[in-house]
Design a protein around this motif. Sequence first.
Motif, PDB file in Angstrom:
ATOM      1  N   VAL A   1      61.302  48.818  86.994  1.00  0.00           N
ATOM      2  CA  VAL A   1      62.341  48.696  85.971  1.00  0.00           C
ATOM      3  C   VAL A   1      63.087  50.023  85.893  1.00  0.00           C
ATOM      4  O   VAL A   1      62.486  51.062  85.615  1.00  0.00           O
ATOM      5  CB  VAL A   1      61.750  48.344  84.593  1.00  0.00           C
ATOM      6  N   VAL A   2      64.375  49.986  86.146  1.00  0.00           N
ATOM      7  CA  VAL A   2      65.211  51.179  86.056  1.00  0.00           C
ATOM      8  C   VAL A   2      66.026  51.083  84.771  1.00  0.00           C
ATOM      9  O   VAL A   2      66.808  50.140  84.594  1.00  0.00           O
ATOM     10  CB  VAL A   2      66.150  51.303  87.270  1.00  0.00           C
ATOM     11  N   VAL A   3      65.811  52.020  83.876  1.00  0.00           N
ATOM     12  CA  VAL A   3      66.536  52.031  82.605  1.00  0.00           C
ATOM     13  C   VAL A   3      67.728  52.973  82.726  1.00  0.00           C
ATOM     14  O   VAL A   3      67.556  54.176  82.921  1.00  0.00           O
ATOM     15  CB  VAL A   3      65.624  52.480  81.446  1.00  0.00           C
ATOM     16  N   LEU A   4      68.917  52.409  82.642  1.00  0.00           N
ATOM     17  CA  LEU A   4      70.127  53.216  82.674  1.00  0.00           C
ATOM     18  C   LEU A   4      70.516  53.538  81.236  1.00  0.00           C
ATOM     19  O   LEU A   4      70.872  52.640  80.462  1.00  0.00           O
ATOM     20  CB  LEU A   4      71.255  52.453  83.374  1.00  0.00           C
ATOM     21  N   GLU A   5      70.383  54.800  80.880  1.00  0.00           N
ATOM     22  CA  GLU A   5      70.745  55.204  79.515  1.00  0.00           C
ATOM     23  C   GLU A   5      72.247  55.043  79.337  1.00  0.00           C
ATOM     24  O   GLU A   5      73.044  55.723  79.991  1.00  0.00           O
ATOM     25  CB  GLU A   5      70.342  56.653  79.260  1.00  0.00           C
ATOM     26  N   PHE A   6      72.624  54.125  78.462  1.00  0.00           N
ATOM     27  CA  PHE A   6      74.043  53.807  78.311  1.00  0.00           C
ATOM     28  C   PHE A   6      74.673  54.756  77.296  1.00  0.00           C
ATOM     29  O   PHE A   6      74.381  54.728  76.103  1.00  0.00           O
ATOM     30  CB  PHE A   6      74.235  52.364  77.867  1.00  0.00           C
ATOM     31  N   THR A   7      75.530  55.614  77.798  1.00  0.00           N
ATOM     32  CA  THR A   7      76.225  56.607  76.982  1.00  0.00           C
ATOM     33  C   THR A   7      77.725  56.407  77.124  1.00  0.00           C
ATOM     34  O   THR A   7      78.189  55.585  77.930  1.00  0.00           O
ATOM     35  CB  THR A   7      75.861  58.023  77.460  1.00  0.00           C
ATOM     36  N   SER A   8      78.489  57.174  76.367  1.00  0.00           N
ATOM     37  CA  SER A   8      79.945  57.083  76.504  1.00  0.00           C
ATOM     38  C   SER A   8      80.383  57.502  77.902  1.00  0.00           C
ATOM     39  O   SER A   8      81.373  56.983  78.435  1.00  0.00           O
ATOM     40  CB  SER A   8      80.622  57.952  75.440  1.00  0.00           C
ATOM     41  N   GLU A   9      79.625  58.415  78.534  1.00  0.00           N
ATOM     42  CA  GLU A   9      79.952  58.807  79.915  1.00  0.00           C
ATOM     43  C   GLU A   9      79.750  57.638  80.869  1.00  0.00           C
ATOM     44  O   GLU A   9      80.602  57.351  81.717  1.00  0.00           O
ATOM     45  CB  GLU A   9      79.092  59.985  80.363  1.00  0.00           C
ATOM     46  N   VAL A  10      78.624  56.948  80.737  1.00  0.00           N
ATOM     47  CA  VAL A  10      78.373  55.786  81.592  1.00  0.00           C
ATOM     48  C   VAL A  10      79.434  54.716  81.347  1.00  0.00           C
ATOM     49  O   VAL A  10      79.912  54.076  82.293  1.00  0.00           O
ATOM     50  CB  VAL A  10      76.963  55.228  81.336  1.00  0.00           C
TER      51      VAL A  10
END
Length: 299
Positions: free
Chosen positions: A75-84
């Motif tokens: 499981v790859v968790v992509l931290e969702f930020t304003s940059e992403v």
Amino acid sequence: MSQRTVVVIGNFDGVHRGHVALLRLAKQSEPNARLVAITFWPHPMSVVRPDQTPALLCGLERRRQLLTEAGVDEVVVLEFTSEVASWSPEEFVDRALRPLHPARVVVGENFRFGFRAAGDPELLGKLGAGEFVVDAVPLFSDGAWASSSTLIRHAVDEGDFGRVRELTDQVFRMTGVVVQGDRRGRQMGFPTANIIPAPGLAVPADGVYAGWLTRLDSGDAARWPAAISVGTNPTFDGVQRRVEAYVLDRDDLELYGVEIAVDFYARLRGQVKYRGMEALIEQMHADVEQVRHILHAAG
């Protein structure tokens, strides 16, 4: 060279039947590849449109657990930020996908990615040409990913846990560390383990439920039948919303500070303000017997 992967992308909130079917299709398409799920945390709407963020069906660790149980190898968790959120579709592929060496990427036909949702499965296929193929899977008829998560949230809101099980093949679970309450339950002969619902997570409608309590700090994961109350204790003019679980026929459990799971199976009734403690105790005895009957029938 790193082992090739088949990558599935989604929020996977609740890991319901549609998600599980999607993961199985992905595994069947590349049986010799590692199955990788990319999920986003926090929910992208909390960054893009905070006022429209849905109440989540489970926290991140529960999501990881359910994805692993569904056959995911990583499981790859992509931290969702304003940059992403500002990444172009090309940046998303470069940063999120290529490092995973995918042979195939599987998404829903309504999948969108990149700044202002500029990318779709067709563009993803073009960006991956010569590196990976893209499968865009139609929405499932029993409620597809985003929409069925919404259906499940409605069912939780209404306390309809039969419907929740139909959509997810699992019971609805809340977790938390047991905190000290008002200790009225112990005075009335029904000591409860109390947890405070985590912000941003779905909570069942106020009322009384049949279910189970599991302590998560124990190697044997002890699980007991329980009568569960959700609400503010209106009989005593309470204001803080809590989940309180009474383990049937047990007054010897010491659970303060212990992380527990509360699983909801069936709704008995809504929350009522009674005219004093005696009326409440009488109703609680009736509730416990009903819970006992329901859970015995459930096996």
